[in-house]
Design a protein around this motif. Structure first.
Motif, PDB file in Angstrom:
ATOM      1  N   ASP A 211      -3.152  -5.184 -20.468  1.00 43.47           N
ATOM      2  CA  ASP A 211      -1.747  -5.545 -20.714  1.00 43.47           C
ATOM      3  C   ASP A 211      -0.867  -5.108 -19.550  1.00 43.47           C
ATOM      4  O   ASP A 211       0.224  -4.584 -19.727  1.00 43.47           O
ATOM      5  CB  ASP A 211      -1.249  -4.914 -22.021  1.00 43.47           C
ATOM      6  CG  ASP A 211       0.071  -5.526 -22.486  1.00 43.47           C
ATOM      7  OD1 ASP A 211       0.341  -6.697 -22.134  1.00 43.47           O
ATOM      8  OD2 ASP A 211       0.839  -4.834 -23.186  1.00 43.47           O
ATOM      9  N   MET A 212      -1.372  -5.325 -18.336  1.00 41.03           N
ATOM     10  CA  MET A 212      -0.648  -5.017 -17.102  1.00 41.03           C
ATOM     11  C   MET A 212      -0.671  -6.287 -16.244  1.00 41.03           C
ATOM     12  O   MET A 212      -1.570  -6.494 -15.434  1.00 41.03           O
ATOM     13  CB  MET A 212      -1.319  -3.857 -16.361  1.00 41.03           C
ATOM     14  CG  MET A 212      -0.614  -3.425 -15.082  1.00 41.03           C
ATOM     15  SD  MET A 212       0.948  -2.592 -15.390  1.00 41.03           S
ATOM     16  CE  MET A 212       0.382  -1.088 -16.209  1.00 41.03           C
ATOM     17  N   PRO A 213       0.301  -7.178 -16.437  1.00 37.81           N
ATOM     18  CA  PRO A 213       0.271  -8.472 -15.759  1.00 37.81           C
ATOM     19  C   PRO A 213       0.242  -8.344 -14.231  1.00 37.81           C
ATOM     20  O   PRO A 213       0.962  -7.534 -13.646  1.00 37.81           O
ATOM     21  CB  PRO A 213       1.577  -9.132 -16.213  1.00 37.81           C
ATOM     22  CG  PRO A 213       1.948  -8.420 -17.467  1.00 37.81           C
ATOM     23  CD  PRO A 213       1.473  -7.014 -17.308  1.00 37.81           C
ATOM     24  N   VAL A 214      -0.608  -9.132 -13.610  1.00 35.13           N
ATOM     25  CA  VAL A 214      -0.640  -9.248 -12.147  1.00 35.13           C
ATOM     26  C   VAL A 214       0.135 -10.520 -11.813  1.00 35.13           C
ATOM     27  O   VAL A 214      -0.324 -11.628 -12.083  1.00 35.13           O
ATOM     28  CB  VAL A 214      -2.085  -9.331 -11.627  1.00 35.13           C
ATOM     29  CG1 VAL A 214      -2.095  -9.489 -10.103  1.00 35.13           C
ATOM     30  CG2 VAL A 214      -2.864  -8.087 -12.032  1.00 35.13           C
ATOM     31  N   LEU A 215       1.330 -10.373 -11.266  1.00 34.27           N
ATOM     32  CA  LEU A 215       2.241 -11.498 -11.104  1.00 34.27           C
ATOM     33  C   LEU A 215       1.924 -12.385  -9.914  1.00 34.27           C
ATOM     34  O   LEU A 215       2.197 -13.585  -9.929  1.00 34.27           O
ATOM     35  CB  LEU A 215       3.683 -10.979 -10.970  1.00 34.27           C
ATOM     36  CG  LEU A 215       4.196 -10.102 -12.119  1.00 34.27           C
ATOM     37  CD1 LEU A 215       5.660  -9.759 -11.885  1.00 34.27           C
ATOM     38  CD2 LEU A 215       4.005 -10.791 -13.457  1.00 34.27           C
ATOM     39  N   ASP A 216       1.347 -11.810  -8.863  1.00 29.27           N
ATOM     40  CA  ASP A 216       1.067 -12.601  -7.658  1.00 29.27           C
ATOM     41  C   ASP A 216       0.112 -11.832  -6.765  1.00 29.27           C
ATOM     42  O   ASP A 216      -0.065 -10.623  -6.911  1.00 29.27           O
ATOM     43  CB  ASP A 216       2.368 -12.896  -6.899  1.00 29.27           C
ATOM     44  CG  ASP A 216       2.234 -14.051  -5.898  1.00 29.27           C
ATOM     45  OD1 ASP A 216       1.131 -14.620  -5.777  1.00 29.27           O
ATOM     46  OD2 ASP A 216       3.245 -14.372  -5.237  1.00 29.27           O
ATOM     47  N   HIS A 217      -0.526 -12.561  -5.890  1.00 29.52           N
ATOM     48  CA  HIS A 217      -1.310 -11.958  -4.813  1.00 29.52           C
ATOM     49  C   HIS A 217      -0.869 -12.660  -3.532  1.00 29.52           C
ATOM     50  O   HIS A 217      -0.975 -13.882  -3.421  1.00 29.52           O
ATOM     51  CB  HIS A 217      -2.806 -12.152  -5.044  1.00 29.52           C
ATOM     52  CG  HIS A 217      -3.655 -11.484  -3.999  1.00 29.52           C
ATOM     53  ND1 HIS A 217      -5.035 -11.523  -4.043  1.00 29.52           N
ATOM     54  CD2 HIS A 217      -3.340 -10.767  -2.883  1.00 29.52           C
ATOM     55  CE1 HIS A 217      -5.522 -10.856  -3.000  1.00 29.52           C
ATOM     56  NE2 HIS A 217      -4.508 -10.402  -2.286  1.00 29.52           N
ATOM     57  N   MET A 218      -0.347 -11.889  -2.604  1.00 23.85           N
ATOM     58  CA  MET A 218       0.168 -12.469  -1.360  1.00 23.85           C
ATOM     59  C   MET A 218      -0.725 -12.109  -0.186  1.00 23.85           C
ATOM     60  O   MET A 218      -1.139 -10.962  -0.027  1.00 23.85           O
ATOM     61  CB  MET A 218       1.591 -11.972  -1.083  1.00 23.85           C
ATOM     62  CG  MET A 218       2.147 -12.413   0.276  1.00 23.85           C
ATOM     63  SD  MET A 218       3.887 -11.995   0.481  1.00 23.85           S
ATOM     64  CE  MET A 218       4.630 -13.200  -0.633  1.00 23.85           C
ATOM     65  N   ILE A 219      -1.000 -13.102   0.645  1.00 22.60           N
ATOM     66  CA  ILE A 219      -1.628 -12.862   1.935  1.00 22.60           C
ATOM     67  C   ILE A 219      -0.509 -12.833   2.963  1.00 22.60           C
ATOM     68  O   ILE A 219       0.209 -13.818   3.143  1.00 22.60           O
ATOM     69  CB  ILE A 219      -2.655 -13.958   2.277  1.00 22.60           C
ATOM     70  CG1 ILE A 219      -3.800 -13.933   1.264  1.00 22.60           C
ATOM     71  CG2 ILE A 219      -3.191 -13.768   3.692  1.00 22.60           C
ATOM     72  CD1 ILE A 219      -4.774 -15.072   1.415  1.00 22.60           C
ATOM     73  N   PHE A 220      -0.366 -11.705   3.600  1.00 25.80           N
ATOM     74  CA  PHE A 220       0.746 -11.458   4.529  1.00 25.80           C
ATOM     75  C   PHE A 220       0.277 -11.642   5.970  1.00 25.80           C
ATOM     76  O   PHE A 220      -0.757 -11.112   6.373  1.00 25.80           O
ATOM     77  CB  PHE A 220       1.242 -10.030   4.318  1.00 25.80           C
ATOM     78  CG  PHE A 220       2.412  -9.621   5.173  1.00 25.80           C
ATOM     79  CD1 PHE A 220       3.679  -9.510   4.631  1.00 25.80           C
ATOM     80  CD2 PHE A 220       2.247  -9.315   6.525  1.00 25.80           C
ATOM     81  CE1 PHE A 220       4.762  -9.107   5.407  1.00 25.80           C
ATOM     82  CE2 PHE A 220       3.319  -8.921   7.313  1.00 25.80           C
ATOM     83  CZ  PHE A 220       4.580  -8.821   6.752  1.00 25.80           C
ATOM     84  N   THR A 221       1.041 -12.387   6.752  1.00 26.56           N
ATOM     85  CA  THR A 221       0.821 -12.441   8.199  1.00 26.56           C
ATOM     86  C   THR A 221       2.176 -12.249   8.882  1.00 26.56           C
ATOM     87  O   THR A 221       3.225 -12.360   8.247  1.00 26.56           O
ATOM     88  CB  THR A 221       0.211 -13.777   8.668  1.00 26.56           C
ATOM     89  OG1 THR A 221       1.225 -14.798   8.654  1.00 26.56           O
ATOM     90  CG2 THR A 221      -0.954 -14.202   7.785  1.00 26.56           C
ATOM     91  N   ASP A 222       2.139 -11.972  10.171  1.00 26.98           N
ATOM     92  CA  ASP A 222       3.398 -11.743  10.894  1.00 26.98           C
ATOM     93  C   ASP A 222       4.284 -12.984  10.910  1.00 26.98           C
ATOM     94  O   ASP A 222       5.508 -12.880  11.061  1.00 26.98           O
ATOM     95  CB  ASP A 222       3.112 -11.313  12.332  1.00 26.98           C
ATOM     96  CG  ASP A 222       2.568  -9.892  12.406  1.00 26.98           C
ATOM     97  OD1 ASP A 222       2.485  -9.229  11.347  1.00 26.98           O
ATOM     98  OD2 ASP A 222       2.219  -9.447  13.520  1.00 26.98           O
TER      99      ASP A 222
END
Length: 234
Positions: A211-222
């Motif tokens: 019951d701990m929602p994972v809202l997004d997964h972002m791949i970050f680049t410059d």
């Protein structure tokens, strides 16, 4: 210098630089250190029988490994630990007071995550120009305001290992309501790898069970980012 002190000095010098708190701070950054390692830097030196790190671990254990509990102790409480005199005790409590005052200030300036762009802006100070991969989480309260951003792991140019248990322990310990995952691609490649997709599914499922929602997964680049949520993959 006594024989014991000399042997301890040799032992410390035999450590790899990444295992020494000050060197680890310089080479890996402040977020790579445990609470005890940060405390050891404040302590500075240990006793003939214990290193500063060992002494810091004992102090943390006496406070149930909880910084909030440590902030409640007094100078006299700290002085009960061998090797901690008034000067070191005052240094520790002064540092904790600075942290408390900073939190008070941040509490009036909470950042709210409203979309993937705000996630990207939130992570710029941590991930911009990094030559290696790092995996972070953003912990949010019920209003989607940032409670804390935490580094989970550091890897090489092409990957970093992630322990799912660590992610959710941190979320639970900080009383977070939801989590956002972020990791960078130093290569600038925006497309997720097969491993990225698999890991995202595993963490999302673990969050659902807890019951701990994972809202997004972002791949970050410059130069930009990839949001699993924006792409309909969350």
């Amino acid at each position: 210098m006594s024989k014991i002190a000399y042997e301890n000095r040799l032992k410390i010098l035999s450590w790899s630089e990444e295992d020494r708190p000050r060197e680890k701070f310089m080479f890996k950054g402040r977020t790579a250190l445990s609470d005890a390692e940060l405390l050891a830097i404040l302590i500075g030196s240990g006793t003939p029988n214990r290193s500063a790190v060992d002494l810091a671990k004992l102090i943390m254990q006496s406070c149930k490994d909880n910084i909030n509990e440590l902030a409640k102790v007094t100078v006299n409480d700290l002085k009960k630990h061998p090797g901690i005199g008034e000067a070191k005790a005052v240094t520790i409590l002064a540092a904790l007071e600075l942290g408390r005052r900073r939190n008070d200030l941040i509490g009036t300036q909470k950042r709210k995550i409203t979309n993937s762009k705000t996630v990207y802006e939130e992570m710029k100070p941590y991930l911009l120009d990094k030559p290696h991969e790092e995996f972070w989480i953003i912990l949010l309260n019920r209003a989607n305001q940032v409670m804390r951003s935490v580094q989970i792991s550091v890897g090489g140019v092409s990957g970093t290992a992630v322990d799912i248990k660590v992610i959710f322990k941190l979320a639970v310990d900080n009383l977070a309501s939801s989590v956002i995952l972020v990791h960078n691609h130093p290569s600038g490649q925006l497309s997720p790898s097969a491993a990225d997709c698999t890991l995202t599914r595993q963490i999302k499922e673990a969050g659902r069970l807890l019951d701990m929602p994972v809202l997004d997964h972002m791949i970050f680049t410059d130069n930009g980012y990839y949001s699993f949520k924006d792409e309909g993959e969350m």
